[in-house]
Write an enzyme that holds these catalytic residues in place. Structure first.
Site, PDB file in Angstrom:
ATOM      1  N   ARG A 102       0.888  -1.177   0.000  1.00 32.10           N
ATOM      2  CA  ARG A 102       0.000   0.000   0.000  1.00 32.10           C
ATOM      3  C   ARG A 102       0.917   1.215   0.000  1.00 32.10           C
ATOM      4  O   ARG A 102       1.713   1.420   0.930  1.00 32.10           O
ATOM      5  CB  ARG A 102      -0.894   0.022   1.240  1.00 32.10           C
ATOM      6  CG  ARG A 102      -1.523   1.383   1.470  1.00 32.10           C
ATOM      7  CD  ARG A 102      -2.622   1.365   2.499  1.00 32.10           C
ATOM      8  NE  ARG A 102      -3.790   0.676   1.994  1.00 32.10           N
ATOM      9  CZ  ARG A 102      -5.005   0.756   2.550  1.00 32.10           C
ATOM     10  NH1 ARG A 102      -5.202   1.480   3.617  1.00 32.10           N
ATOM     11  NH2 ARG A 102      -6.024   0.101   2.023  1.00 32.10           N
ATOM     12  N   HIS A 129      -7.303   0.607  -6.402  1.00 30.51           N
ATOM     13  CA  HIS A 129      -7.499  -0.232  -5.209  1.00 30.51           C
ATOM     14  C   HIS A 129      -8.199  -1.513  -5.689  1.00 30.51           C
ATOM     15  O   HIS A 129      -9.366  -1.762  -5.390  1.00 30.51           O
ATOM     16  CB  HIS A 129      -8.353   0.527  -4.191  1.00 30.51           C
ATOM     17  CG  HIS A 129      -8.305  -0.028  -2.801  1.00 30.51           C
ATOM     18  ND1 HIS A 129      -7.551  -1.140  -2.458  1.00 30.51           N
ATOM     19  CD2 HIS A 129      -8.917   0.365  -1.646  1.00 30.51           C
ATOM     20  CE1 HIS A 129      -7.710  -1.385  -1.177  1.00 30.51           C
ATOM     21  NE2 HIS A 129      -8.529  -0.496  -0.654  1.00 30.51           N
ATOM     22  N   GLN A 132     -10.019  -4.070  -3.353  1.00 28.09           N
ATOM     23  CA  GLN A 132     -11.294  -3.536  -2.895  1.00 28.09           C
ATOM     24  C   GLN A 132     -12.391  -3.835  -3.924  1.00 28.09           C
ATOM     25  O   GLN A 132     -13.476  -4.306  -3.568  1.00 28.09           O
ATOM     26  CB  GLN A 132     -11.161  -2.020  -2.679  1.00 28.09           C
ATOM     27  CG  GLN A 132     -12.420  -1.371  -2.173  1.00 28.09           C
ATOM     28  CD  GLN A 132     -12.789  -1.842  -0.769  1.00 28.09           C
ATOM     29  OE1 GLN A 132     -11.957  -1.793   0.126  1.00 28.09           O
ATOM     30  NE2 GLN A 132     -14.013  -2.299  -0.580  1.00 28.09           N
ATOM     31  N   ASP A 224     -17.263   6.935  -1.526  1.00 27.69           N
ATOM     32  CA  ASP A 224     -15.986   6.861  -0.807  1.00 27.69           C
ATOM     33  C   ASP A 224     -15.698   8.272  -0.280  1.00 27.69           C
ATOM     34  O   ASP A 224     -16.345   9.247  -0.700  1.00 27.69           O
ATOM     35  CB  ASP A 224     -14.883   6.381  -1.776  1.00 27.69           C
ATOM     36  CG  ASP A 224     -13.516   6.208  -1.110  1.00 27.69           C
ATOM     37  OD1 ASP A 224     -13.452   6.166   0.137  1.00 27.69           O
ATOM     38  OD2 ASP A 224     -12.509   6.121  -1.843  1.00 27.69           O
ATOM     39  N   CYS A 264     -16.232   1.487   0.599  1.00 26.46           N
ATOM     40  CA  CYS A 264     -15.015   0.716   0.906  1.00 26.46           C
ATOM     41  C   CYS A 264     -14.629   0.836   2.367  1.00 26.46           C
ATOM     42  O   CYS A 264     -13.956  -0.038   2.896  1.00 26.46           O
ATOM     43  CB  CYS A 264     -13.871   1.167   0.011  1.00 26.46           C
ATOM     44  SG  CYS A 264     -13.535   2.933   0.122  1.00 26.46           S
ATOM     45  N   ARG A 292     -13.408  -8.752   1.868  1.00 26.32           N
ATOM     46  CA  ARG A 292     -11.988  -8.518   1.535  1.00 26.32           C
ATOM     47  C   ARG A 292     -11.185  -9.771   1.894  1.00 26.32           C
ATOM     48  O   ARG A 292     -10.302 -10.209   1.144  1.00 26.32           O
ATOM     49  CB  ARG A 292     -11.440  -7.316   2.328  1.00 26.32           C
ATOM     50  CG  ARG A 292     -12.004  -5.955   1.922  1.00 26.32           C
ATOM     51  CD  ARG A 292     -11.461  -5.469   0.596  1.00 26.32           C
ATOM     52  NE  ARG A 292     -10.017  -5.386   0.533  1.00 26.32           N
ATOM     53  CZ  ARG A 292      -9.288  -4.373   1.007  1.00 26.32           C
ATOM     54  NH1 ARG A 292      -9.870  -3.326   1.538  1.00 26.32           N
ATOM     55  NH2 ARG A 292      -7.963  -4.374   0.889  1.00 26.32           N
TER      56      ARG A 292
END
Ligand code: CP
Ligand code: NVA
Length: 305
Positions: A102, A129, A132, A224, A264, A292
């Site tokens: 990340r 991402h 996700q 988001d 998310c 996830r």
């Protein structure tokens, strides 16, 4: 999977996606059957930004497959400063079996993949991402069934999450509409790539500034945060610009009556989404967060084969 890495939602084909979802579903139901799938394997997790879900789901995920995870926080490696990305990659490929990273610039993730012989997974960059998006469409598939012909509307910032939703959605035949304020649209190259795939898989891709029109006919409404990690200094200015793009009861009412709400997480309640929506019957954000774990276990299982 044909690709050695999972850095972009474009690294996985439609057939591979369907197989991955079936595997994740089986892993979710029959966890005990996979306890030794990645026995003795080590996962390095490089974090240059904070995390709850990504850290916990990757760490627990590799443990549930019989492997082990090593957390490397921002002050551990100090990527590119204490040591170059190249040197970090050349070290880690001799010590572990797979890496999740990340970071900020997407190029750090692609460089890591170029330099290392072992699989690299993108746990979020400024551009994408993809893990996700795997969990998001898996969740939609669990609830809505066949995804082809379904519609997902993303409302808010045209960011990393929006990019991966566009790219993965197109490959699954989902109609994806992204509604943002002017100046905050998704990357044009991402939209073009998604459109190309959408044509192949019989879906439509739309980038618009009209949130109300975009949610019409939506089976899933997604939002988001307005300011992503690394954009904290813009947060106050963005609040003013993004307020008309809040997902509240009035906006949800324009979507299909049985539309689900996705996020998310982390959520800034009262900003991009109201409590009324995130706590409603339509909200499946915690199922989405749990997923996830299952999709990433399936992903690691495939990449380590
Ligand atoms: N959705 C997500 O990636 O959460 P974290 O930032 O907590 O990992
Ligand atoms: N767009 C958000 C996603 C967090 C999971 C960010 O990059 O901060």
């Amino acid at each position: 999977m044909k690709a050695n890495d999972f850095i972009s939602a474009q690294d996985i084909t439609t057939d591979e996606l369907h197989a991955l979802f079936e595997l994740a579903k089986d892993m979710k139901v029959n966890r005990k059957n996979y306890l030794r799938s990645c026995e003795g394997m080590s996962l390095a997790m490089i974090f240059e930004k904070p995390s709850l879900r990504t850290r916990v789901t990757f760490d627990v995920g590799i443990q549930q497959l019989g492997g082990n995870g090593i957390f490397l926080g921002p002050s551990d490696i100090n990527l590119g400063k204490r040591e170059s990305v190249y040197d970090v990659a050349k070290n880690l490929e001799r010590m572990v079996d797979i890496i999740m990273i990340r970071t900020f610039a997407h190029s750090i993730c692609t460089d890591m993949a170029d330099y290392s012989k072992i699989p690299i997974m993108n746990g979020l960059t400024d551009h994408e991402h993809p893990c996700q998006a795997l969990a998001d469409y898996f969740t939609m598939w669990e609830i809505k069934g066949e995804l082809k012909g379904k519609k997902l509307t993303y409302v808010g910032d045209g960011n990393n999450v929006a990019h991966s939703l566009l790219l993965l959605g197109a490959r699954l035949g989902v109609d994806v509409s992204v509604a943002t304020p002017k100046g905050y649209e998704p990357d044009i190259a991402v939209v073009e790539n998604a459109k190309k795939d959408a044509q192949t898989f019989g879906a439509t891709i739309e980038a618009t500034n009209d949130a109300t029109a975009a949610v019409a006919g939506a089976d899933a409404v997604y939002t988001d945060v307005w300011a992503s990690m690394g954009q904290e200094s813009e947060a106050e200015e963005r609040k003013k610009i993004f307020t008309p793009y809040q997902v509240n009861g009035a906006l949800m009412a324009k979507a299909n009556a049985d539309a689900i709400f996705l996020h998310c997480l982390p959520a800034h309640r009262g900003e991009e989404v109201t409590d009324e929506v995130i706590d409603s019957e339509q909200s499946v954000v915690f199922q989405e967060a749990e997923n996830r774990l299952h999709v990433q276990k399936a992903l690691m299982h495939e990449l380590l084969r």
